[in-house]
Motif scaffolding. Structure first.
Motif, PDB file in Angstrom:
ATOM      1  N   THR A 181       0.859  -1.191   0.000  1.00 12.66           N
ATOM      2  CA  THR A 181       0.000   0.000   0.000  1.00 12.66           C
ATOM      3  C   THR A 181       0.893   1.237   0.000  1.00 12.66           C
ATOM      4  O   THR A 181       2.071   1.155   0.353  1.00 12.66           O
ATOM      5  CB  THR A 181      -0.869   0.046   1.266  1.00 12.66           C
ATOM      6  OG1 THR A 181       0.002   0.088   2.399  1.00 12.66           O
ATOM      7  CG2 THR A 181      -1.762  -1.168   1.381  1.00 12.66           C
ATOM      8  N   SER A 182       0.304   2.374  -0.359  1.00 10.46           N
ATOM      9  CA  SER A 182       1.139   3.579  -0.449  1.00 10.46           C
ATOM     10  C   SER A 182       1.588   4.066   0.921  1.00 10.46           C
ATOM     11  O   SER A 182       2.490   4.881   1.010  1.00 10.46           O
ATOM     12  CB  SER A 182       0.403   4.701  -1.166  1.00 10.46           C
ATOM     13  OG  SER A 182      -0.246   4.207  -2.285  1.00 10.46           O
ATOM     14  N   GLY A 183       0.933   3.582   1.971  1.00 13.65           N
ATOM     15  CA  GLY A 183       1.403   3.884   3.321  1.00 13.65           C
ATOM     16  C   GLY A 183       1.533   5.361   3.623  1.00 13.65           C
ATOM     17  O   GLY A 183       2.641   5.846   3.843  1.00 13.65           O
ATOM     18  N   MET A 323      -9.249  -1.416  -3.949  1.00 12.69           N
ATOM     19  CA  MET A 323      -8.130  -1.202  -3.030  1.00 12.69           C
ATOM     20  C   MET A 323      -6.993  -2.155  -3.373  1.00 12.69           C
ATOM     21  O   MET A 323      -7.236  -3.253  -3.880  1.00 12.69           O
ATOM     22  CB  MET A 323      -8.566  -1.507  -1.584  1.00 12.69           C
ATOM     23  CG  MET A 323      -9.661  -0.614  -1.074  1.00 12.69           C
ATOM     24  SD  MET A 323     -10.051  -0.972   0.645  1.00 12.69           S
ATOM     25  CE  MET A 323      -8.658  -0.246   1.483  1.00 12.69           C
ATOM     26  N   THR A 324      -5.797  -1.755  -3.050  1.00 13.02           N
ATOM     27  CA  THR A 324      -4.640  -2.634  -3.219  1.00 13.02           C
ATOM     28  C   THR A 324      -4.930  -3.999  -2.596  1.00 13.02           C
ATOM     29  O   THR A 324      -4.576  -5.042  -3.153  1.00 13.02           O
ATOM     30  CB  THR A 324      -3.412  -1.997  -2.519  1.00 13.02           C
ATOM     31  OG1 THR A 324      -3.184  -0.726  -3.100  1.00 13.02           O
ATOM     32  CG2 THR A 324      -2.185  -2.859  -2.633  1.00 13.02           C
ATOM     33  N   GLU A 325      -5.598  -3.967  -1.450  1.00  9.23           N
ATOM     34  CA  GLU A 325      -5.879  -5.208  -0.709  1.00  9.23           C
ATOM     35  C   GLU A 325      -6.899  -6.086  -1.427  1.00  9.23           C
ATOM     36  O   GLU A 325      -7.195  -7.192  -0.980  1.00  9.23           O
ATOM     37  CB  GLU A 325      -6.420  -4.870   0.690  1.00  9.23           C
ATOM     38  CG  GLU A 325      -5.400  -4.248   1.633  1.00  9.23           C
ATOM     39  CD  GLU A 325      -5.285  -2.732   1.511  1.00  9.23           C
ATOM     40  OE1 GLU A 325      -5.685  -2.182   0.460  1.00  9.23           O
ATOM     41  OE2 GLU A 325      -4.799  -2.095   2.457  1.00  9.23           O
ATOM     42  N   GLY A 413     -11.745   0.611   5.938  1.00  5.16           N
ATOM     43  CA  GLY A 413     -11.400   1.965   6.383  1.00  5.16           C
ATOM     44  C   GLY A 413     -12.155   3.024   5.601  1.00  5.16           C
ATOM     45  O   GLY A 413     -11.913   4.218   5.764  1.00  5.16           O
ATOM     46  N   ASP A 414     -13.080   2.613   4.757  1.00  4.73           N
ATOM     47  CA  ASP A 414     -13.907   3.577   4.014  1.00  4.73           C
ATOM     48  C   ASP A 414     -15.256   3.723   4.703  1.00  4.73           C
ATOM     49  O   ASP A 414     -15.885   2.729   5.075  1.00  4.73           O
ATOM     50  CB  ASP A 414     -14.124   3.101   2.566  1.00  4.73           C
ATOM     51  CG  ASP A 414     -12.890   3.335   1.712  1.00  4.73           C
ATOM     52  OD1 ASP A 414     -12.077   4.200   2.073  1.00  4.73           O
ATOM     53  OD2 ASP A 414     -12.752   2.657   0.684  1.00  4.73           O
ATOM     54  N   ILE A 415     -15.678   4.974   4.860  1.00  3.98           N
ATOM     55  CA  ILE A 415     -16.980   5.262   5.450  1.00  3.98           C
ATOM     56  C   ILE A 415     -17.973   5.417   4.290  1.00  3.98           C
ATOM     57  O   ILE A 415     -17.738   6.207   3.370  1.00  3.98           O
ATOM     58  CB  ILE A 415     -16.938   6.585   6.248  1.00  3.98           C
ATOM     59  CG1 ILE A 415     -15.845   6.524   7.310  1.00  3.98           C
ATOM     60  CG2 ILE A 415     -18.296   6.899   6.854  1.00  3.98           C
ATOM     61  CD1 ILE A 415     -16.097   5.539   8.407  1.00  3.98           C
ATOM     62  N   GLY A 521      -1.404   9.828  -7.588  1.00  4.62           N
ATOM     63  CA  GLY A 521      -2.234  10.852  -8.205  1.00  4.62           C
ATOM     64  C   GLY A 521      -3.525  11.190  -7.465  1.00  4.62           C
ATOM     65  O   GLY A 521      -4.409  11.821  -8.024  1.00  4.62           O
ATOM     66  N   LYS A 522      -3.637  10.760  -6.220  1.00  4.60           N
ATOM     67  CA  LYS A 522      -4.829  11.143  -5.460  1.00  4.60           C
ATOM     68  C   LYS A 522      -4.532  12.420  -4.676  1.00  4.60           C
ATOM     69  O   LYS A 522      -3.369  12.695  -4.374  1.00  4.60           O
ATOM     70  CB  LYS A 522      -5.213  10.042  -4.478  1.00  4.60           C
ATOM     71  CG  LYS A 522      -5.380   8.694  -5.143  1.00  4.60           C
ATOM     72  CD  LYS A 522      -5.833   7.672  -4.121  1.00  4.60           C
ATOM     73  CE  LYS A 522      -5.788   6.278  -4.713  1.00  4.60           C
ATOM     74  NZ  LYS A 522      -6.385   5.291  -3.856  1.00  4.60           N
ATOM     75  N   PHE A 523      -5.593  13.147  -4.295  1.00  5.70           N
ATOM     76  CA  PHE A 523      -5.362  14.329  -3.469  1.00  5.70           C
ATOM     77  C   PHE A 523      -4.685  13.878  -2.171  1.00  5.70           C
ATOM     78  O   PHE A 523      -5.159  12.947  -1.520  1.00  5.70           O
ATOM     79  CB  PHE A 523      -6.679  15.031  -3.126  1.00  5.70           C
ATOM     80  CG  PHE A 523      -7.398  15.576  -4.329  1.00  5.70           C
ATOM     81  CD1 PHE A 523      -6.690  16.110  -5.395  1.00  5.70           C
ATOM     82  CD2 PHE A 523      -8.783  15.559  -4.401  1.00  5.70           C
ATOM     83  CE1 PHE A 523      -7.349  16.609  -6.510  1.00  5.70           C
ATOM     84  CE2 PHE A 523      -9.448  16.057  -5.511  1.00  5.70           C
ATOM     85  CZ  PHE A 523      -8.730  16.583  -6.569  1.00  5.70           C
TER      86      PHE A 523
HETATM   87  P1  ADP Z   1      -3.757   4.113  -1.230  1.00  2.00           P
HETATM   88  O1  ADP Z   1      -3.986   3.856   0.221  1.00  2.00           O
HETATM   89  O2  ADP Z   1      -2.391   4.209  -1.653  1.00  2.00           O
HETATM   90  O3  ADP Z   1      -4.633   5.185  -1.799  1.00  2.00           O
HETATM   91  P2  ADP Z   1      -5.295   2.180  -2.661  1.00  2.00           P
HETATM   92  O4  ADP Z   1      -5.144   2.502  -4.074  1.00  2.00           O
HETATM   93  O5  ADP Z   1      -5.392   0.784  -2.280  1.00  2.00           O
HETATM   94  O6  ADP Z   1      -4.102   2.751  -1.894  1.00  2.00           O
HETATM   95  O7  ADP Z   1      -6.497   3.009  -2.125  1.00  2.00           O
HETATM   96  C1  ADP Z   1      -7.721   2.464  -1.839  1.00  2.00           C
HETATM   97  C2  ADP Z   1      -8.613   3.536  -1.354  1.00  2.00           C
HETATM   98  O8  ADP Z   1      -8.861   4.494  -2.369  1.00  2.00           O
HETATM   99  C3  ADP Z   1      -9.973   3.052  -0.946  1.00  2.00           C
HETATM  100  O9  ADP Z   1      -9.967   2.546   0.351  1.00  2.00           O
HETATM  101  C4  ADP Z   1     -10.799   4.314  -1.064  1.00  2.00           C
HETATM  102  O10 ADP Z   1     -10.673   5.137   0.080  1.00  2.00           O
HETATM  103  C5  ADP Z   1     -10.164   5.025  -2.210  1.00  2.00           C
HETATM  104  N1  ADP Z   1     -10.938   4.801  -3.435  1.00  2.00           N
HETATM  105  C6  ADP Z   1     -10.709   3.917  -4.407  1.00  2.00           C
HETATM  106  N2  ADP Z   1     -11.625   4.024  -5.391  1.00  2.00           N
HETATM  107  C7  ADP Z   1     -12.480   4.994  -5.011  1.00  2.00           C
HETATM  108  C8  ADP Z   1     -13.659   5.578  -5.575  1.00  2.00           C
HETATM  109  N3  ADP Z   1     -14.129   5.209  -6.745  1.00  2.00           N
HETATM  110  N4  ADP Z   1     -14.269   6.542  -4.875  1.00  2.00           N
HETATM  111  C9  ADP Z   1     -13.801   6.958  -3.675  1.00  2.00           C
HETATM  112  N5  ADP Z   1     -12.707   6.459  -3.103  1.00  2.00           N
HETATM  113  C10 ADP Z   1     -12.041   5.496  -3.753  1.00  2.00           C
END
Ligand code: ADP
Length: 537
Positions: A181-183, A323-325, A413-415, A521-523
């Motif tokens: 995971t990106s940790g 998710m990576t998992e 860990g997603d709400i 590339g995520k915020f």
């Molecule tokens: P990192 O922790 O590096 O971002 P992941 O790529 O595994 O690693 O991230 C997974 C997380 O990304 C999910 O738990 C969720 O929070 C978020 N995510 C993935 N896809 C979506 C989506 N379509 N909408 C909202 N959040 C998303």
């Protein structure tokens, strides 16, 4: 009583055999900054045999790890097959991780070889003394001008292999790949995907009510092959015999769009920031993407406004969550038949949801006491999942237990809220949700709304400390270039007030030139909290 059907191992050998045998003439194209490379599945297959043989001659043993440190290209695809199919484990390293995290990961996984793109070699050469187990670097020539020292050349290695390699019959539960995971907060955690998981995931990704990958497709994954297996698309595409297009060492919007146009891409996939960046170019009519039937978008929330803007251009964004998992596919926002007759705004609402768990994945939502919440589209809780391609533990990591329920479900860990029709809508990550006066405010909902404003290009909302409420929302906004300096806090606040209760409205606004992004590339909200939280006090 046992079934009478065969105990046929689900391994990547089946994925590879099917693709190369039934679709030998299908193309695999690699773009990037240099000249475009193209060859066929037949040639890919031949090189995979040679590469596997070469690695064996190099001394690679079953179970040992070979890491890759590279962009998306055909040689990376060759390694995606050659290494796992001989019983070894391919470990993709995220090229954008912090250096001490890379050291941690390489040592934790005990990588024996690392195959690296020449343009990225300087980073690894610097880190090499910190690696405990790495014996040799193998360099993929990507045209970069860089001293390779005593590293092996990928092509020379490959040429040293025999024409044919007898792949061993593998137990389907053998590890095929590893990814960390990106940790963002702690040391990264590792996941080891089994052959069975990746094979079933390829089936899952190919279902019509999923990403629907088929032999008719031309697939371009703009998601890196070093992160969550490029969403499993290289494997799914090979299983079904789709034409594959790789962006090489450039994921810039212009190059991606050019590739999509030239190669007749039908399925593109990438995180929202890619498609946000591409939107102005598409709106200016610069590219003809008429072959595209869908664009898979996920990794972070695809804003409703973005999906709408693409719809208006005749481009269908399919929202996916993973998710990576989870290898990584979890859910896809499929066009439900029961919504066909619904109001377009309602259809768009559901399109903007993260969608239904794909076949193979089961999803539940728990409240703070571990009880399932109602599927009412309103009650927030933590999403938990299970399925054959969901990890059951982290690799060699004593932090694992906290991520699983006592009965073995993975805690994402997603709400989320769950809609009555089974659509998952992500409100936040547990670490990003804004806790204001004992209630939760969804940063994702506010961001989506802000990004639907015509003057806003990108927006992220973070919780900043507040004495009275514990946290309050702060909006970090990047205006569209033509509105720089003219968009005001008042107009954005009035705009949001039409959709949200007063206590949800951001307390503070920051107008920025760009938002910090994570390695994929995520915020980067953690960086934003660290950088901007004090601004508000
Ligand atoms: P990192 O922790 O590096 O971002 P992941 O790529 O595994 O690693 O991230 C997974 C997380 O990304 C999910 O738990 C969720 O929070 C978020 N995510 C993935 N896809 C979506 C989506 N379509 N909408 C909202 N959040 C998303």
């Amino acid at each position: 009583m046992l079934g009478t059907t065969m105990d046929f191992p689900l391994t990547l050998q089946h994925v590879f055999e099917r693709g190369t045998q039934l679709f030998p003439n299908r193309e695999i194209v690699t773009g990037g900054l240099g000249p475009r490379h193209r060859y066929t599945y037949r040639e890919m297959g031949q090189r995979v045999h040679r590469l596997a043989s070469a690695f064996q001659r190099l001394g690679l043993q079953p179970g040992e790890r070979v890491a890759t440190f590279g962009w998306n290209h055909y040689r990376h695809l060759e390694m995606y097959f050659a290494i796992p199919m001989q019983g070894a484990v391919l470990h993709t390293l995220n090229i954008r991780l912090f250096h001490d995290q890379l050291t941690y990961i390489v040592n934790h996984a005990a990588d024996r070889f690392i195959v690296v793109d020449r343009s990225l070699l300087p980073v690894l050469q610097k880190l090499a003394p910190t690696f405990d187990t790495v014996e040799k670097l193998i360099v993929v020539d990507d045209g970069a001008d860089c001293e390779v020292g005593d590293a092996l050349d990928y092509e020379e290695l490959l040429a040293s292999g025999a024409e044919h390699f007898d792949f061993p019959r593998l137990d389907e539960n053998t590890a095929a790949m590893m990814c960390y995971t990106s940790g963002t907060t702690d040391n990264p955690k590792g996941v080891a995907y089994s052959h069975r998981a990746l094979t079933l995931h390829s089936f899952g990704a190919s279902l019509a009510d999923s990403l629907g990958v088929s032999q008719r497709d031309t697939v371009l994954a703009v998601v890196p092959m070093f992160h969550a297996n490029a969403w499993g698309l290289p494997y799914a595409s090979t299983l079904v015999g789709a034409k594959q297009v790789f962006p090489g060492n450039s994921m810039a919007a212009e190059r991606v769009l050019e590739l999509m146009q030239d190669e007749g891409v039908t399925l593109g996939a990438g995180v929202p920031t890619i498609w946000i960046g591409a939107l102005p170019l598409l709106q200016a009519g610069k590219y003809d993407l008429s072959t595209v039937t869908r664009i898979a978008c996920g990794g972070s929330a695809a804003p409703r406004g973005l999906i709408d803007a693409y719809d208006k251009l005749g481009l269908n964004i399919v929202h996916a969550w993973g998710m990576t998992e989870m290898s990584p596919l979890g859910s896809v926002s499929v066009p439900l038949v029961e919504l066909d007759a619904a109001d377009p705004a309602v259809r768009l609402d559901f399109k903007a949801c993260q969608g239904m768990a794909v076949p193979g994945v089961e999803a539940r939502v728990l409240d703070g006491d571990g009880q399932q919440v109602a599927w009412d589209g309103q009650t927030m809780g933590e999403l938990i999942v299970r399925g054959p391609w969901v990890t059951a533990t982290y690799y060699n990591d004593d932090r694992s237990a906290a991520s699983f329920t006592s009965d073995g479900w993975f805690r994402t860990g997603d709400i989320v809220v769950m809609h009555p029709n089974g659509f998952i809508e992500i409100a936040d990550r547990t670490k990003d949700v804004i806790k204001s006066g004992g209630e939760w405010i969804s940063s994702v909902a506010l961001e989506n709304a802000l990004m639907a404003h015509p003057k806003v290009q990108e927006a992220a909302v973070i919780g900043v400390p507040d004495e009275r409420w514990s946290e309050r929302p702060m909006a970090c906004v990047v205006p569209r270039p033509e509105f720089k300096g003219t968009v005001t806090e008042e107009e954005l606040s009035t705009f949001l007030a039409q959709q949200f209760a007063k206590w949800w409205l951001p307390e503070h606004y920051l107008f920025l030139v760009e938002l910090p992004k994570t390695s994929v590339g995520k915020f980067d909200k953690k960086a934003m909290r660290a950088q901007y939280a004090q601004v508000s006090i």
